[in-house]
Design a protein around this motif. Sequence first.
Motif, PDB file in Angstrom:
ATOM      1  N   VAL A  84       0.861  -1.170   0.000  1.00  0.00           N
ATOM      2  CA  VAL A  84       0.000   0.000   0.000  1.00  0.00           C
ATOM      3  C   VAL A  84       0.899   1.221   0.000  1.00  0.00           C
ATOM      4  CG1 VAL A  84      -1.991  -1.069   1.121  1.00  0.00           C
ATOM      5  CG2 VAL A  84      -0.173  -0.117   2.544  1.00  0.00           C
ATOM      6  N   ALA A  85       0.407   2.315  -0.578  1.00  0.00           N
ATOM      7  CA  ALA A  85       1.247   3.515  -0.666  1.00  0.00           C
ATOM      8  C   ALA A  85       0.362   4.722  -0.826  1.00  0.00           C
ATOM      9  CB  ALA A  85       2.226   3.388  -1.823  1.00  0.00           C
ATOM     10  N   PHE A  86       0.985   5.895  -0.473  1.00  0.00           N
ATOM     11  CA  PHE A  86       0.331   7.163  -0.731  1.00  0.00           C
ATOM     12  C   PHE A  86       1.339   8.055  -1.411  1.00  0.00           C
ATOM     13  CE2 PHE A  86      -0.265  11.576   0.725  1.00  0.00           C
ATOM     14  CZ  PHE A  86      -1.465  11.846   0.083  1.00  0.00           C
ATOM     15  N   VAL A  87       0.954   8.630  -2.560  1.00  0.00           N
ATOM     16  CA  VAL A  87       1.814   9.531  -3.326  1.00  0.00           C
ATOM     17  C   VAL A  87       1.270  10.935  -3.128  1.00  0.00           C
ATOM     18  CG1 VAL A  87       2.754  10.107  -5.574  1.00  0.00           C
ATOM     19  CG2 VAL A  87       2.319   7.716  -4.983  1.00  0.00           C
ATOM     20  N   ASP A  88       2.091  11.799  -2.455  1.00  0.00           N
ATOM     21  CA  ASP A  88       1.679  13.171  -2.206  1.00  0.00           C
ATOM     22  C   ASP A  88       1.805  13.971  -3.493  1.00  0.00           C
ATOM     23  OD1 ASP A  88       1.211  15.735  -1.377  1.00  0.00           O
ATOM     24  OD2 ASP A  88       2.354  15.508   0.500  1.00  0.00           O
ATOM     25  N   ALA A  89       0.726  14.585  -3.924  1.00  0.00           N
ATOM     26  CA  ALA A  89       0.724  15.304  -5.195  1.00  0.00           C
ATOM     27  C   ALA A  89       1.508  16.611  -5.106  1.00  0.00           C
ATOM     28  CB  ALA A  89      -0.725  15.594  -5.624  1.00  0.00           C
ATOM     29  N   ARG A  90       1.636  17.202  -3.887  1.00  0.00           N
ATOM     30  CA  ARG A  90       2.298  18.492  -3.775  1.00  0.00           C
ATOM     31  C   ARG A  90       3.798  18.355  -3.572  1.00  0.00           C
ATOM     32  NH1 ARG A  90      -1.722  20.487   0.848  1.00  0.00           N
ATOM     33  NH2 ARG A  90      -1.331  18.300   1.379  1.00  0.00           N
ATOM     34  N   SER A  91       4.209  17.440  -2.703  1.00  0.00           N
ATOM     35  CA  SER A  91       5.641  17.327  -2.404  1.00  0.00           C
ATOM     36  C   SER A  91       6.290  16.123  -3.039  1.00  0.00           C
ATOM     37  CB  SER A  91       5.832  17.246  -0.886  1.00  0.00           C
ATOM     38  OG  SER A  91       5.184  16.084  -0.375  1.00  0.00           O
ATOM     39  N   ALA A  92       5.489  15.345  -3.829  1.00  0.00           N
ATOM     40  CA  ALA A  92       5.991  14.124  -4.479  1.00  0.00           C
ATOM     41  C   ALA A  92       6.512  13.128  -3.460  1.00  0.00           C
ATOM     42  CB  ALA A  92       7.064  14.459  -5.514  1.00  0.00           C
ATOM     43  N   MET A  93       6.029  13.216  -2.243  1.00  0.00           N
ATOM     44  CA  MET A  93       6.441  12.289  -1.204  1.00  0.00           C
ATOM     45  C   MET A  93       5.694  10.972  -1.359  1.00  0.00           C
ATOM     46  SD  MET A  93       5.962  12.623   2.926  1.00  0.00           S
ATOM     47  CE  MET A  93       4.204  12.517   2.736  1.00  0.00           C
ATOM     48  N   VAL A  94       6.394   9.889  -1.188  1.00  0.00           N
ATOM     49  CA  VAL A  94       5.797   8.568  -1.276  1.00  0.00           C
ATOM     50  C   VAL A  94       5.922   7.898   0.085  1.00  0.00           C
ATOM     51  CG1 VAL A  94       5.844   6.310  -2.353  1.00  0.00           C
ATOM     52  CG2 VAL A  94       6.368   8.364  -3.701  1.00  0.00           C
ATOM     53  N   VAL A  95       4.794   7.569   0.648  1.00  0.00           N
ATOM     54  CA  VAL A  95       4.775   6.830   1.903  1.00  0.00           C
ATOM     55  C   VAL A  95       4.288   5.442   1.568  1.00  0.00           C
ATOM     56  CG1 VAL A  95       3.833   6.685   4.217  1.00  0.00           C
ATOM     57  CG2 VAL A  95       4.301   8.924   3.213  1.00  0.00           C
ATOM     58  N   ALA A  96       5.102   4.405   1.781  1.00  0.00           N
ATOM     59  CA  ALA A  96       4.759   3.064   1.328  1.00  0.00           C
ATOM     60  C   ALA A  96       4.952   2.063   2.438  1.00  0.00           C
ATOM     61  CB  ALA A  96       5.602   2.670   0.124  1.00  0.00           C
ATOM     62  N   ALA A  97       4.305   0.931   2.328  1.00  0.00           N
ATOM     63  CA  ALA A  97       4.462  -0.181   3.257  1.00  0.00           C
ATOM     64  C   ALA A  97       4.155  -1.457   2.495  1.00  0.00           C
ATOM     65  CB  ALA A  97       3.504  -0.020   4.435  1.00  0.00           C
ATOM     66  N   ARG A  98       4.761  -2.549   2.952  1.00  0.00           N
ATOM     67  CA  ARG A  98       4.527  -3.832   2.304  1.00  0.00           C
ATOM     68  C   ARG A  98       4.446  -4.921   3.341  1.00  0.00           C
ATOM     69  NH1 ARG A  98       9.229  -6.886   1.820  1.00  0.00           N
ATOM     70  NH2 ARG A  98      11.170  -5.776   2.312  1.00  0.00           N
ATOM     71  N   GLY A  99       3.810  -6.000   2.959  1.00  0.00           N
ATOM     72  CA  GLY A  99       3.653  -7.096   3.893  1.00  0.00           C
ATOM     73  C   GLY A  99       4.942  -7.883   4.045  1.00  0.00           C
ATOM     74  N   GLU A 100       4.980  -8.715   5.089  1.00  0.00           N
ATOM     75  CA  GLU A 100       6.145  -9.540   5.321  1.00  0.00           C
ATOM     76  C   GLU A 100       6.262 -10.628   4.262  1.00  0.00           C
ATOM     77  OE1 GLU A 100       5.831 -11.095   9.209  1.00  0.00           O
ATOM     78  OE2 GLU A 100       5.926  -9.122  10.194  1.00  0.00           O
ATOM     79  N   LYS A 101       7.492 -10.963   3.959  1.00  0.00           N
ATOM     80  CA  LYS A 101       7.810 -12.014   2.982  1.00  0.00           C
ATOM     81  C   LYS A 101       7.182 -11.713   1.612  1.00  0.00           C
ATOM     82  CE  LYS A 101       8.026 -15.578   6.549  1.00  0.00           C
ATOM     83  NZ  LYS A 101       7.537 -16.924   6.985  1.00  0.00           N
ATOM     84  N   VAL A 102       7.028 -10.436   1.315  1.00  0.00           N
ATOM     85  CA  VAL A 102       6.474 -10.041   0.026  1.00  0.00           C
ATOM     86  C   VAL A 102       7.510  -9.181  -0.680  1.00  0.00           C
ATOM     87  CG1 VAL A 102       4.685  -8.745  -1.159  1.00  0.00           C
ATOM     88  CG2 VAL A 102       4.102 -10.128   0.834  1.00  0.00           C
ATOM     89  N   ALA A 103       7.855  -9.571  -1.877  1.00  0.00           N
ATOM     90  CA  ALA A 103       8.835  -8.811  -2.646  1.00  0.00           C
ATOM     91  C   ALA A 103       8.224  -7.479  -3.066  1.00  0.00           C
ATOM     92  CB  ALA A 103       9.270  -9.605  -3.878  1.00  0.00           C
ATOM     93  N   SER A 104       9.017  -6.448  -2.857  1.00  0.00           N
ATOM     94  CA  SER A 104       8.517  -5.113  -3.201  1.00  0.00           C
ATOM     95  C   SER A 104       8.606  -4.886  -4.701  1.00  0.00           C
ATOM     96  CB  SER A 104       9.330  -4.042  -2.468  1.00  0.00           C
ATOM     97  OG  SER A 104       8.883  -2.759  -2.820  1.00  0.00           O
ATOM     98  N   GLN A 105       7.608  -4.192  -5.233  1.00  0.00           N
ATOM     99  CA  GLN A 105       7.581  -3.830  -6.656  1.00  0.00           C
ATOM    100  C   GLN A 105       7.450  -2.328  -6.774  1.00  0.00           C
ATOM    101  OE1 GLN A 105       4.558  -5.886  -8.843  1.00  0.00           O
ATOM    102  NE2 GLN A 105       5.411  -7.932  -8.452  1.00  0.00           N
ATOM    103  N   ALA A 106       8.035  -1.786  -7.781  1.00  0.00           N
ATOM    104  CA  ALA A 106       7.923  -0.344  -8.011  1.00  0.00           C
ATOM    105  C   ALA A 106       6.489   0.001  -8.387  1.00  0.00           C
ATOM    106  CB  ALA A 106       8.876   0.079  -9.132  1.00  0.00           C
TER     107      ALA A 106
END
Length: 463
Positions: A84-106
């Motif tokens: 799950v992630a949130f992309v801030d439209a104003r500061s281009a900040m990306v706050v992301a999280a992923r589950g355990e034992k799950v490979a992260s994808q862009a």
Amino acid sequence: MPVAIRLPLAAAGMIFFAAVASTQVALSVMARQTAQQTELLGQIYLDGLSAVLLPHVRAGDSEAARAALHNALSFHEGIVERQVAFVDARSAMVVAARGEKVASQAIPSEVATRAAGTISGRDGSAWFWRPLQTGSEAYGTVVARLDVSGFQRDRERLRWLLLAADLAFSGLCAVAGFFMVRRIQQPIALIAQRLYEAALGLPKPIEAAAMPVDKPSRLMFHAFNAMVHASREREDMLAHMAEQQRKADLGQLAAVIAHEVRNPLGGMRTAVSTLRHFGDQASVREETLGFLARGVDALGQVVDATLASYRPQADWRQLTRQDLDDLRLLVEADSRARGVRLMVEIDLPENVPVPALEVRQVLLNLLLNAIRATPRDGQVGLSARLEQASLVLKVSDTGEGMTRSVIRAYEAGLDEPGGPGLGIGIVIRLVERLNGRIGIEASPRAGTTVTLTLPLQPEEQKP
């Protein structure tokens, strides 16, 4: 392959194809509905995630937003989140999280180019995203990567189950259709075979043992047998009628030949009697023998013409004065025997371009009829002359006048049964063949006058 096998196989194939095609359409519709339900499920998940993130995003607290995302990954009773992630439209900040034992994808690049959407991956996951906003103010984009492999497995399992069931059901329907069409086709094939045999000869009825059990087919077989019996009766009737007609034609032909041959015999008997009494005179002998020879030739031509349906096959010959003299000699014996005077007035050149045989036959019939219709001491006349391009012949008598029934017989070209007019049908047919006209004047006081007008035939019209 016989038609009896080819047609049921074609029907079975059509049934199988229709069943499989309909199932494939149903599977396709089901796949689209599953995709729509998956997308709706992702949007519902984003609704909950947006509600959790919105207070922290408004406050600009990224740590709280990240904690909220990690907390969302902790609860997955119904839906398993991978990222799950949130992309801030104003500061281009990306706050992301992923589950355990799950490979992260862009995060897919489409997130930056499209406001909302769905992308399915090959690993059983799917990306969902949409804007996070209240009213007209937008804060960014909420993104979730969810595990949808369970939906895909269920869908594939259902698909193969339906396909197997469809193949089994379609096969059963095809086999049932094959035998059903085969059974329906059997009586039709038998009827078709009997019709083909009927085209080669007389049709044969279908035996009772070959009758089908079902009522519609049995009615069809009974109708075929009724047609066969009617056809046989019709053939028998036609054969009987043909035999009766043949006998009638033979009788009529014999009567016509007898009549046409008997007419000249009186004159020929007179010629034979003349030879017996005056045969020592050379001039009389030569004239009489010539007359007999011409009479025999005329008789042969009459017989040939009658046998050929009244169409002479002999060579065409012009009428001569000698032909008219022969007619006078042929009827003189009959006229003397009945006490009737014969008056002949001929005003013609030596040769007249009309068929001699037909004209002789017509005049002979008319003269003999006139003599027989004239009482003793009466008079029969024959006149011949040319008028413009026609030969005009008149045969008159001083009898009681031709009756209306005989005149009507002349007009119709028929012989009146039992009437005095002999050979009327022959006269009419011959005059029509010569393209001539016939006129009749009759009265009880003046007798009857028959006028024939025959067109002269130019050289190019002669047969």
